[in-house]
Design an enzyme around this catalytic site. Structure first.
Site: not given
Length: 194
Positions: A126, A129, A131
């Site tokens: 990806r 990311d 989080d």
């Protein structure tokens, strides 16, 4: 209001519109600080939560960038760059609505840098990311968000930068630190944070 702490993990292993994963994370860092400042200073409706003109009163402590081998997903994907930012200060009372509002802003940044969560493989490559790892003692088991992050304790690529951010902030002017298998206990792994 007493100071609270919140932690976010950042990871990338594909190029984005900003360039390499390293260039992506360098571009995301100041943007994320602006988003966090606005989020910390806003009510749930997006209006300012303060009317006294005070500064937002928070601090971001950034870990060094770590270059880590992926765990899970396709075996031939590139290594990841990972980092953690620890935010400390007047962030308001931890609650579901405000946590989901931050999650929406994090996903918007991911999309800006080319991530398409609907089309990607779980634990696959990806361009970005982001989080939410924890927000104080808030415990959530929501369909969109679990806090603390359910795999936080299993991943050295998150734990090591989190500990580094707790001890100070890194500038990211230097090359990423390599985190190899010899740096990890046998039960821990590395990859993207989610």
């Amino acid at each position: 209001m007493p100071a609270t702490r919140l932690a976010l993990a950042l990871g990338a292993n594909l190029p984005s519109s900003a360039g390499s994963p390293h260039q992506t994370l360098l571009a995301v860092r100041p943007q994320l600080e602006v988003v966090l400042a606005g989020w910390a200073d806003s009510g749930l409706d997006g209006a300012s939560g303060r009317d006294d003109g005070r500064d937002q009163g928070f601090r971001c402590a950034w870990s060094p960038l770590l270059d880590t081998a992926p765990v899970g997903g396709p075996p031939d994907q590139p290594s990841y760059l990972n980092a953690v930012v620890l935010v400390t200060g007047d962030l308001g009372d931890p609650c579901l609505e405000k946590a989901l509002a931050l999650l929406d802003q994090l996903h918007a940044i991911e999309r800006q840098f080319g991530r398409d969560r609907a089309r990607e493989q779980r634990w696959g490559p990806r361009p970005l990311d982001l989080d939410l790892l924890f927000w104080e003692e808030l415990r959530l088991d929501h369909q969109r968000l679990q806090l603390p992050h359910p795999r936080l304790h299993l991943r050295d690529f998150v734990l090591q930068p989190l500990l580094a951010a707790m001890t100070g902030s890194a500038s990211w002017d230097e090359q990423p630190v390599m985190l190899g298998p010899s740096d990890l206990p046998a039960s821990h792994g590395s990859a993207a944070a989610s």
